[in-house]
Design a protein around this motif. Structure first.
Motif, PDB file in Angstrom:
ATOM      1  N   UNK A  12       0.955  -0.859  -0.020  1.00 54.24           N
ATOM      2  CA  UNK A  12      -0.194   0.328  -0.679  1.00 54.24           C
ATOM      3  C   UNK A  12       0.817   0.928  -0.070  1.00 54.24           C
ATOM      4  N   UNK A  13      -0.026   2.208   0.222  1.00 54.34           N
ATOM      5  CA  UNK A  13       1.157   3.325  -0.348  1.00 54.34           C
ATOM      6  C   UNK A  13       1.537   3.680   1.544  1.00 54.34           C
ATOM      7  N   UNK A  14       1.459   2.959   2.279  1.00 53.21           N
ATOM      8  CA  UNK A  14       2.022   3.169   3.706  1.00 53.21           C
ATOM      9  C   UNK A  14       2.727   2.378   3.979  1.00 53.21           C
ATOM     10  N   UNK A  15       2.968   1.166   2.791  1.00 48.45           N
ATOM     11  CA  UNK A  15       3.844   0.399   3.292  1.00 48.45           C
ATOM     12  C   UNK A  15       5.090   0.611   3.321  1.00 48.45           C
ATOM     13  N   UNK A  16       5.890   0.636   4.005  1.00 48.55           N
ATOM     14  CA  UNK A  16       7.648   0.833   4.037  1.00 48.55           C
ATOM     15  C   UNK A  16       8.960  -0.819   4.135  1.00 48.55           C
ATOM     16  N   UNK A  17       9.603  -0.377   3.606  1.00 49.29           N
ATOM     17  CA  UNK A  17      10.197  -1.342   2.893  1.00 49.29           C
ATOM     18  C   UNK A  17      10.711  -2.286   4.549  1.00 49.29           C
ATOM     19  N   UNK A  18      11.623  -3.458   4.511  1.00 50.36           N
ATOM     20  CA  UNK A  18      11.347  -4.110   5.411  1.00 50.36           C
ATOM     21  C   UNK A  18      12.838  -3.910   6.624  1.00 50.36           C
ATOM     22  N   UNK A  19      11.493  -3.795   7.938  1.00 48.57           N
ATOM     23  CA  UNK A  19      12.130  -2.924   9.057  1.00 48.57           C
ATOM     24  C   UNK A  19      13.499  -3.742   9.478  1.00 48.57           C
ATOM     25  N   UNK A  20      13.361  -5.240   9.500  1.00 50.28           N
ATOM     26  CA  UNK A  20      14.285  -5.651   9.935  1.00 50.28           C
ATOM     27  C   UNK A  20      14.793  -6.879   9.100  1.00 50.28           C
ATOM     28  N   UNK A  21      15.867  -7.480   9.826  1.00 51.80           N
ATOM     29  CA  UNK A  21      16.788  -8.461   8.424  1.00 51.80           C
ATOM     30  C   UNK A  21      17.094  -9.248   8.157  1.00 51.80           C
ATOM     31  N   UNK A  22      17.355  -9.419   7.411  1.00 51.33           N
ATOM     32  CA  UNK A  22      17.303 -11.387   7.000  1.00 51.33           C
ATOM     33  C   UNK A  22      17.690 -12.443   7.961  1.00 51.33           C
ATOM     34  N   UNK A  23      16.689 -13.089   8.018  1.00 49.00           N
ATOM     35  CA  UNK A  23      17.314 -14.666   8.659  1.00 49.00           C
ATOM     36  C   UNK A  23      18.187 -15.285   8.465  1.00 49.00           C
ATOM     37  N   UNK A  24      19.905 -14.842   8.681  1.00 48.74           N
ATOM     38  CA  UNK A  24      21.709 -15.658   8.139  1.00 48.74           C
ATOM     39  C   UNK A  24      21.730 -15.522   8.922  1.00 48.74           C
ATOM     40  N   UNK A  25      22.921 -16.385   8.797  1.00 48.06           N
ATOM     41  CA  UNK A  25      23.305 -17.372   9.859  1.00 48.06           C
ATOM     42  C   UNK A  25      23.932 -15.691  11.377  1.00 48.06           C
ATOM     43  N   UNK A  26      24.251 -14.388  10.574  1.00 47.91           N
ATOM     44  CA  UNK A  26      24.568 -12.848  10.960  1.00 47.91           C
ATOM     45  C   UNK A  26      23.295 -12.983  12.081  1.00 47.91           C
ATOM     46  N   UNK A  27      22.485 -13.602  11.263  1.00 52.87           N
ATOM     47  CA  UNK A  27      21.125 -12.787  12.575  1.00 52.87           C
ATOM     48  C   UNK A  27      21.437 -13.774  13.828  1.00 52.87           C
ATOM     49  N   UNK A  28      21.645 -14.737  13.694  1.00 53.57           N
ATOM     50  CA  UNK A  28      21.761 -16.079  14.999  1.00 53.57           C
ATOM     51  C   UNK A  28      23.092 -15.785  15.661  1.00 53.57           C
ATOM     52  N   UNK A  29      24.109 -15.109  15.113  1.00 51.65           N
ATOM     53  CA  UNK A  29      25.175 -14.656  15.318  1.00 51.65           C
ATOM     54  C   UNK A  29      25.161 -13.654  16.703  1.00 51.65           C
ATOM     55  N   UNK A  30      24.039 -12.157  16.084  1.00 48.20           N
ATOM     56  CA  UNK A  30      24.593 -11.345  17.152  1.00 48.20           C
ATOM     57  C   UNK A  30      23.339 -11.873  17.910  1.00 48.20           C
ATOM     58  N   UNK A  31      22.462 -12.186  16.970  1.00 48.18           N
ATOM     59  CA  UNK A  31      21.247 -12.345  18.365  1.00 48.18           C
ATOM     60  C   UNK A  31      21.819 -13.205  19.829  1.00 48.18           C
ATOM     61  N   UNK A  32      22.616 -14.354  19.620  1.00 42.64           N
ATOM     62  CA  UNK A  32      22.903 -14.764  20.715  1.00 42.64           C
ATOM     63  C   UNK A  32      24.156 -13.651  21.620  1.00 42.64           C
ATOM     64  N   UNK A  33      24.541 -12.854  20.462  1.00 44.02           N
ATOM     65  CA  UNK A  33      25.407 -11.871  21.434  1.00 44.02           C
ATOM     66  C   UNK A  33      24.405 -11.022  22.646  1.00 44.02           C
ATOM     67  N   UNK A  34      23.910 -10.588  21.982  1.00 34.44           N
ATOM     68  CA  UNK A  34      22.571  -9.622  22.379  1.00 34.44           C
ATOM     69  C   UNK A  34      21.751 -10.231  23.611  1.00 34.44           C
TER      70      UNK A  34
END
Length: 416
Positions: A12-34
């Motif tokens: 829609x006209x109000x839709x944004x680009x994705x606000x979250x990262x794709x679920x790659x290996x990097x996602x899980x690495x930094x998630x555990x660090x956090x």
């Protein structure tokens, strides 16, 4: 858990680009660090710096409001802002659970159940409103609000359930890392075999919280307690540095941005296979539950003691004083808090006693690194008696005689 076939993002006209990262290996690495930072950093500010649990919670609630507002104002995924928000949510979720347990005396079994129920409600309302729980559809402010609420509750749930497992089992920090790590591997196997990607993602997301917390405890606890002896301050610095380095890399390369992942195509599954894999997850849960039941009946020290790697069964030699090698100023401080608590118990002010005894717990935890090396046996005896006092006063069915006896016994030990 890289893609899902759930409903596509709104266009829609109000839709944004994705606000979250794709679920790659990097996602899980930094998630555990956090998640590790969430545990160690909260303990460092609360105990090591002596800020206190309540004030620390207020500070991070304010910081959470600011960082979340910043994240919501953006129109696309920005690694620094997104992961800063995750770190702050991690710390806040840990602190909220600690307040329930340490200040209000809520049993971990109850808080785990409540947080699980709240998370189920959040997911139900999210699904009813948006017809998808996929994080690949976070393209509107409403969906993003549901997303961050779910993230906050998963951190609180992961903290409560992780501490509850330690309470049940009495495992050391190093051993306790193995259970959530094994369950995450089981979830990944299920996902690869055709389990629902959204379900697999949220199961793994919840499990990374106890994994990161136990990892932080393992690194921060003294070697004598089964840890690596780095301390919560150094552990926080190490993981914050690793998070910063990873965020800089992701900001430069944008390898986890949605626009750089679309060409890989979705991983597909079938409804029948998803139903079969739900049965697989049920079996994994049953095995994990059986393991916890088995561990719970094995001999081990009480929960509070096991978290510090001590034993409540420690005893002193005849004529030996538990406080002989401790600074008199510290011991006098404990005596004052205990006498105040005893007076409140005798006056029938149970709520006041619960609040006052928290000062003893905070002071004792803060002084551990100083006192324990001076006299390990004396420290263990007092630690075990403090556990007994905390258990009696924070009981869901408090008994004045039991409370008075526990406090009086500890006072006698400190006065010996």
């Amino acid at each position: 858990m890289t893609k899902t076939t759930d409903a596509a993002p709104l266009r829609t006209s109000q839709a944004m680009l994705s606000k979250v990262p794709e679920i790659t290996l990097w996602f899980w690495v930094i998630k555990i660090l956090c998640t590790t930072v969430g545990e160690s950093f909260a303990d460092w500010i609360n105990m090591t710096l002596g800020v206190g649990l309540e004030l620390t919670s207020i500070i991070f609630t304010a910081v959470l409001a600011v960082t979340l507002a910043w994240q919501l104002l953006l129109r696309r995924y920005v690694p620094f802002v997104y992961w800063l928000t995750v770190v702050v949510v991690s710390v806040a979720g840990t602190l909220y659970t600690d307040i329930l347990t340490d200040d209000l005396g809520v049993p971990l079994a109850l808080s785990t159940t409540v947080f699980a129920a709240v998370l189920a409600i959040v997911f139900a309302v999210w699904w009813r409103s948006q017809r998808t729980l996929s994080i690949h559809s976070i393209t509107t402010t409403r969906r993003e609000l549901f997303y961050w609420l779910a993230i906050l509750v998963t951190f609180a749930l992961g903290t409560a359930s992780g501490d509850w497992i330690l309470e049940i089992t009495g495992w050391s920090p190093g051993v306790s890392v193995l259970l959530p790590a094994g369950l995450i591997i089981a979830v990944v196997v299920g996902w690869r075999l055709g389990a629902n990607p959204v379900l697999s993602f949220w199961l793994a997301y919840i499990l990374t919280r106890p994994l990161g917390a136990n990892l932080g405890d393992w690194m921060g606890f003294p070697v004598t307690d089964g840890g690596l002896g780095l301390g919560v301050g150094l552990t926080s610095i190490i993981f914050l540095t690793a998070i910063l380095a990873t965020v800089i890399y992701l900001s430069v390369t944008r390898v986890d941005a949605a626009e750089n992942q679309r060409s890989r195509g979705p991983i597909t599954t079938t409804r029948n296979r998803e139903r079969v894999m739900i049965g697989y997850f049920a079996v994994v849960a049953a095995v994990a539950g059986g393991l916890l039941v088995w561990a719970g009946v094995q001999p081990h020290s009480t929960a509070a003691a096991s978290e510090e790697g001590t034993s409540v069964s420690a005893v002193l030699a005849p004529g030996q004083s538990a406080t002989a090698h401790f600074p008199s100023g510290n011991v006098d401080n404990y005596r004052v808090v205990l006498q105040d608590t005893l007076d409140l118990v005798k006056a029938g002010d149970h709520a006041g006693a619960v609040i006052r005894i928290a000062d003893l717990e905070t002071a004792w935890d803060k002084d551990q690194s100083t006192l324990k090396p001076l006299d390990g046996s004396g420290w263990s005896v007092i630690d075990g008696q403090i556990d007994r006092v905390l258990t009696a006063i924070r009981s869901s069915s408090p008994d004045r005689a039991t409370e008075s006896d526990a406090v009086t016994t500890l006072l006698a030990t400190l006065n010996s």
